[in-house]
Design a protein around this motif. Sequence first.
Motif, PDB file in Angstrom:
ATOM      1  N   ALA A 211       0.807  -1.216   0.000  1.00 47.45           N
ATOM      2  CA  ALA A 211       0.000   0.000   0.000  1.00 47.45           C
ATOM      3  C   ALA A 211       0.848   1.277   0.000  1.00 47.45           C
ATOM      4  CB  ALA A 211      -0.963  -0.020   1.190  1.00 47.45           C
ATOM      5  N   PRO A 212       1.840   1.420   0.892  1.00 49.97           N
ATOM      6  CA  PRO A 212       2.654   2.658   0.842  1.00 49.97           C
ATOM      7  C   PRO A 212       3.434   2.804  -0.467  1.00 49.97           C
ATOM      8  CG  PRO A 212       2.944   1.511   2.946  1.00 49.97           C
ATOM      9  CD  PRO A 212       2.205   0.577   2.040  1.00 49.97           C
ATOM     10  N   VAL A 213       3.949   1.694  -0.997  1.00 54.08           N
ATOM     11  CA  VAL A 213       4.678   1.780  -2.261  1.00 54.08           C
ATOM     12  C   VAL A 213       3.750   2.248  -3.378  1.00 54.08           C
ATOM     13  CG1 VAL A 213       5.902   0.441  -4.022  1.00 54.08           C
ATOM     14  CG2 VAL A 213       6.415   0.075  -1.605  1.00 54.08           C
ATOM     15  N   ALA A 214       2.524   1.721  -3.381  1.00 53.17           N
ATOM     16  CA  ALA A 214       1.558   2.143  -4.399  1.00 53.17           C
ATOM     17  C   ALA A 214       1.253   3.632  -4.287  1.00 53.17           C
ATOM     18  CB  ALA A 214       0.271   1.321  -4.272  1.00 53.17           C
ATOM     19  N   LEU A 215       1.043   4.111  -3.081  1.00 51.53           N
ATOM     20  CA  LEU A 215       0.718   5.525  -2.890  1.00 51.53           C
ATOM     21  C   LEU A 215       1.879   6.425  -3.305  1.00 51.53           C
ATOM     22  CD1 LEU A 215      -1.146   5.321   0.546  1.00 51.53           C
ATOM     23  CD2 LEU A 215      -2.158   5.816  -1.682  1.00 51.53           C
ATOM     24  N   ARG A 216       3.102   5.943  -3.132  1.00 52.37           N
ATOM     25  CA  ARG A 216       4.273   6.769  -3.428  1.00 52.37           C
ATOM     26  C   ARG A 216       4.676   6.694  -4.899  1.00 52.37           C
ATOM     27  NH1 ARG A 216       8.389   9.416  -1.010  1.00 52.37           N
ATOM     28  NH2 ARG A 216      10.462   9.314  -1.953  1.00 52.37           N
ATOM     29  N   HIS A 217       4.582   5.521  -5.511  1.00 51.16           N
ATOM     30  CA  HIS A 217       5.201   5.321  -6.826  1.00 51.16           C
ATOM     31  C   HIS A 217       4.224   5.066  -7.967  1.00 51.16           C
ATOM     32  CE1 HIS A 217       9.289   5.222  -5.212  1.00 51.16           C
ATOM     33  NE2 HIS A 217       8.862   4.427  -4.246  1.00 51.16           N
ATOM     34  N   VAL A 218       2.981   4.748  -7.682  1.00 50.44           N
ATOM     35  CA  VAL A 218       2.029   4.430  -8.747  1.00 50.44           C
ATOM     36  C   VAL A 218       1.193   5.667  -9.069  1.00 50.44           C
ATOM     37  CG1 VAL A 218       0.030   3.026  -9.407  1.00 50.44           C
ATOM     38  CG2 VAL A 218       1.919   1.991  -8.131  1.00 50.44           C
ATOM     39  N   PRO A 219       1.169   6.102 -10.312  1.00 48.86           N
ATOM     40  CA  PRO A 219       0.362   7.275 -10.662  1.00 48.86           C
ATOM     41  C   PRO A 219      -1.128   6.943 -10.640  1.00 48.86           C
ATOM     42  CG  PRO A 219       1.316   6.309 -12.634  1.00 48.86           C
ATOM     43  CD  PRO A 219       1.903   5.556 -11.476  1.00 48.86           C
ATOM     44  N   GLU A 220      -1.922   7.926 -10.317  1.00 43.35           N
ATOM     45  CA  GLU A 220      -3.374   7.741 -10.329  1.00 43.35           C
ATOM     46  C   GLU A 220      -3.882   7.834 -11.769  1.00 43.35           C
ATOM     47  OE1 GLU A 220      -5.925   6.284  -9.417  1.00 43.35           O
ATOM     48  OE2 GLU A 220      -6.183   7.272  -7.460  1.00 43.35           O
ATOM     49  N   SER A 221      -4.913   7.072 -12.071  1.00 40.86           N
ATOM     50  CA  SER A 221      -5.521   7.116 -13.404  1.00 40.86           C
ATOM     51  C   SER A 221      -7.007   6.835 -13.279  1.00 40.86           C
ATOM     52  CB  SER A 221      -4.868   6.094 -14.340  1.00 40.86           C
ATOM     53  OG  SER A 221      -5.095   4.771 -13.887  1.00 40.86           O
ATOM     54  N   ARG A 222      -7.769   7.444 -14.169  1.00 40.22           N
ATOM     55  CA  ARG A 222      -9.215   7.242 -14.234  1.00 40.22           C
ATOM     56  C   ARG A 222      -9.621   7.105 -15.686  1.00 40.22           C
ATOM     57  NH1 ARG A 222      -8.336  10.914 -10.158  1.00 40.22           N
ATOM     58  NH2 ARG A 222      -9.391  10.521  -8.160  1.00 40.22           N
ATOM     59  N   ASP A 223     -10.822   6.620 -15.892  1.00 40.65           N
ATOM     60  CA  ASP A 223     -11.368   6.578 -17.236  1.00 40.65           C
ATOM     61  C   ASP A 223     -12.318   7.759 -17.387  1.00 40.65           C
ATOM     62  OD1 ASP A 223     -12.429   6.075 -19.680  1.00 40.65           O
ATOM     63  OD2 ASP A 223     -13.361   4.161 -19.152  1.00 40.65           O
ATOM     64  N   PRO A 224     -11.978   8.759 -18.199  1.00 45.20           N
ATOM     65  CA  PRO A 224     -12.856   9.927 -18.328  1.00 45.20           C
ATOM     66  C   PRO A 224     -14.210   9.594 -18.931  1.00 45.20           C
ATOM     67  CG  PRO A 224     -11.103   9.966 -19.974  1.00 45.20           C
ATOM     68  CD  PRO A 224     -10.763   8.866 -19.020  1.00 45.20           C
ATOM     69  N   ALA A 225     -14.313   8.424 -19.593  1.00 45.83           N
ATOM     70  CA  ALA A 225     -15.593   8.036 -20.200  1.00 45.83           C
ATOM     71  C   ALA A 225     -16.505   7.315 -19.213  1.00 45.83           C
ATOM     72  CB  ALA A 225     -15.349   7.140 -21.418  1.00 45.83           C
ATOM     73  N   ALA A 226     -15.984   6.981 -18.022  1.00 51.66           N
ATOM     74  CA  ALA A 226     -16.808   6.265 -17.045  1.00 51.66           C
ATOM     75  C   ALA A 226     -17.821   7.221 -16.436  1.00 51.66           C
ATOM     76  CB  ALA A 226     -15.926   5.673 -15.945  1.00 51.66           C
ATOM     77  N   HIS A 227     -19.095   6.932 -16.652  1.00 50.53           N
ATOM     78  CA  HIS A 227     -20.143   7.764 -16.102  1.00 50.53           C
ATOM     79  C   HIS A 227     -21.400   6.911 -15.918  1.00 50.53           C
ATOM     80  CE1 HIS A 227     -20.568   7.874 -20.465  1.00 50.53           C
ATOM     81  NE2 HIS A 227     -21.856   8.057 -20.276  1.00 50.53           N
ATOM     82  N   GLY A 228     -22.468   7.506 -15.488  1.00 50.06           N
ATOM     83  CA  GLY A 228     -23.680   6.748 -15.210  1.00 50.06           C
ATOM     84  C   GLY A 228     -23.665   6.211 -13.792  1.00 50.06           C
ATOM     85  N   ARG A 229     -24.680   5.442 -13.441  1.00 49.36           N
ATOM     86  CA  ARG A 229     -24.804   4.921 -12.093  1.00 49.36           C
ATOM     87  C   ARG A 229     -24.215   3.518 -11.998  1.00 49.36           C
ATOM     88  NH1 ARG A 229     -31.094   5.500 -11.195  1.00 49.36           N
ATOM     89  NH2 ARG A 229     -30.981   4.593 -13.278  1.00 49.36           N
ATOM     90  N   PHE A 230     -23.744   3.167 -10.800  1.00 50.89           N
ATOM     91  CA  PHE A 230     -23.261   1.818 -10.559  1.00 50.89           C
ATOM     92  C   PHE A 230     -24.446   0.884 -10.334  1.00 50.89           C
ATOM     93  CE2 PHE A 230     -19.680   4.419  -8.926  1.00 50.89           C
ATOM     94  CZ  PHE A 230     -18.724   4.000  -9.833  1.00 50.89           C
ATOM     95  N   ASP A 231     -24.310  -0.331 -10.820  1.00 50.28           N
ATOM     96  CA  ASP A 231     -25.380  -1.312 -10.672  1.00 50.28           C
ATOM     97  C   ASP A 231     -25.210  -2.057  -9.345  1.00 50.28           C
ATOM     98  OD1 ASP A 231     -27.483  -3.001 -11.064  1.00 50.28           O
ATOM     99  OD2 ASP A 231     -26.530  -4.197 -12.650  1.00 50.28           O
ATOM    100  N   VAL A 232     -25.393  -1.316  -8.249  1.00 48.77           N
ATOM    101  CA  VAL A 232     -25.247  -1.907  -6.914  1.00 48.77           C
ATOM    102  C   VAL A 232     -26.340  -2.940  -6.670  1.00 48.77           C
ATOM    103  CG1 VAL A 232     -25.181  -1.435  -4.446  1.00 48.77           C
ATOM    104  CG2 VAL A 232     -24.110   0.162  -6.044  1.00 48.77           C
ATOM    105  N   LEU A 233     -27.565  -2.649  -7.105  1.00 47.23           N
ATOM    106  CA  LEU A 233     -28.670  -3.585  -6.907  1.00 47.23           C
ATOM    107  C   LEU A 233     -28.381  -4.910  -7.607  1.00 47.23           C
ATOM    108  CD1 LEU A 233     -31.493  -4.270  -5.885  1.00 47.23           C
ATOM    109  CD2 LEU A 233     -32.432  -3.176  -7.942  1.00 47.23           C
ATOM    110  N   GLY A 234     -27.874  -4.845  -8.838  1.00 47.74           N
ATOM    111  CA  GLY A 234     -27.548  -6.071  -9.552  1.00 47.74           C
ATOM    112  C   GLY A 234     -26.485  -6.874  -8.829  1.00 47.74           C
ATOM    113  N   ALA A 235     -25.450  -6.194  -8.326  1.00 42.62           N
ATOM    114  CA  ALA A 235     -24.386  -6.887  -7.607  1.00 42.62           C
ATOM    115  C   ALA A 235     -24.930  -7.560  -6.344  1.00 42.62           C
ATOM    116  CB  ALA A 235     -23.270  -5.909  -7.245  1.00 42.62           C
ATOM    117  N   LEU A 236     -25.800  -6.852  -5.617  1.00 44.05           N
ATOM    118  CA  LEU A 236     -26.365  -7.418  -4.387  1.00 44.05           C
ATOM    119  C   LEU A 236     -27.264  -8.609  -4.685  1.00 44.05           C
ATOM    120  CD1 LEU A 236     -27.178  -4.188  -2.341  1.00 44.05           C
ATOM    121  CD2 LEU A 236     -25.351  -5.838  -1.933  1.00 44.05           C
ATOM    122  N   LEU A 237     -28.103  -8.480  -5.708  1.00 39.60           N
ATOM    123  CA  LEU A 237     -28.983  -9.603  -6.059  1.00 39.60           C
ATOM    124  C   LEU A 237     -28.175 -10.820  -6.497  1.00 39.60           C
ATOM    125  CD1 LEU A 237     -31.876  -7.799  -7.990  1.00 39.60           C
ATOM    126  CD2 LEU A 237     -32.021  -8.914  -5.751  1.00 39.60           C
TER     127      LEU A 237
END
Length: 493
Positions: free
Chosen positions: A180-206
């Motif tokens: 965990a500390p190595v990741a926080l220090r040496h791994v760059p953060e990245s996201r997908d700018p195309a990720a949007h909409g709602r998470f399907d939490v209900l589907g995962a729970l079911l």
Amino acid sequence: MEIRLSSAKGRWIIFTTVLGSSMALLDSTVVNVALPHIGRSLNADLASLQWTVNAYMLTLAALILLGGSLGDRYGRRKIFVLGVVWFALGSLLCGIAPNALVLIVARALQGIGGALLVPGSLAIIQASFHPDDRARAVGLWSGFGGVGAAIGPFVGGWLVDGPGWRWVFLLNVPLAAICAPVALRHVPESRDPAAHGRFDVLGALLGAVALALITYALIGKTIWTGVAGVLVAVAFVLVERRRPDPMLPPSIFGSRQFTAVNLVTLCVYAAFGGFFFLAALQLQVVVGYSALGAGAALLPTTILMLLLSARSGALGEKTGPRLPLTVGPLLCAGGMLLMLRVGQGSSYLADALPALLVLGLGMVTLVAPLTATVLGSVDTARAGLASGINNAAARAAGLLAVAALPLLAGMGPEAYRSATQFGETFRRAMPMCAGILVLGALIAFATVRRPQVPGERPECKIHCGLTAPPLEPETVRRSSPGGGAADRPAAEG
């Protein structure tokens, strides 16, 4: 920022992602050899040992599609580190569990952590490295992961026979404290700018509730719980059909090839899950091996996959998937039938090793072509989603097999304490596993054809998919609302 593999930062990223994914990989391969010791230490019956395996697989299989979506939205490094810490806390609770119930709950928590960290390790590599270095970076990640899978049984067996089974879990805590500390220090953060909409939490729970109820019904032999599980599964399908951004889009099953390959996956990984659960017990309870001996005895399957999977993938590209997906399960079925010779007084070299070599050759034959066929059965934009669904299906199949096989073979709650009783039920279970594999071969022969691959994709050249097919990185990322975990590069084989 695109990082070069030759840089210090690039080496730190490889180290971090391998270390994080190896925690989850080792846990899935080592726990089986610890089960007899866990049972004796906690005075647990067979059902508790089944849940020790299944609680982890349940939450991992149900939530792995959601885990990568969280990384795409909120940051892959952030969710990866959260998964590492969560997994470590679950491991700590496993290691200090005073009874079987606490251990089972802790294993479920471990699975949640795994669902957060497993999709992130390869996604970080894909997002961080320069395009010219990505293929080599993925190869290093895959190769080191394969080596980890190979040495895992030795380390796990030594821990079980030495300081005790609790250290199989406690070992994750210092690993996470490094990761965990190595990741926080040496791994760059990245996201997908195309990720949007709602998470399907209900589907995962079911999905999780349906799997939990059906598993409980099989282990506890309760019909009405099984009926409730089926009803919840029907509700899951209905919800997924109506949601604008489902975790499991029903439209992907419009590909007959994709559906067929997933049916084959269900068959072969149900057999694998049941086999590795029962074989680790058979070698210790009946044959009399130590935990280290049992782990080492099962190693040929991993070594063969580590050495030969790339060649198998190349051969599958030449012949088409139908042949390896038919022959592979048949070879595996033959290996499991040969395991009928393994019992009290049997010889490893004369009895167990030939069976495991045949089984390993069958796994080599089918795993890489199976993954390639899944990727080739849908359009490129859905390759990650297809891989994630296939991976989750395999885990669910193994989960249900571990629950159902002891019931079908007539294993009583104390069967693993008696060499005679367990040996008899093991001999009934192996033909069942072989039969499931033959069914998978028949489905492949009747339905699988050479896919029209709609584009080039990088591949992990080394496959050690003992518990599930490897998740694969993809070239083109999807941009549909709320995309699932496997719509992005993901990890673990």
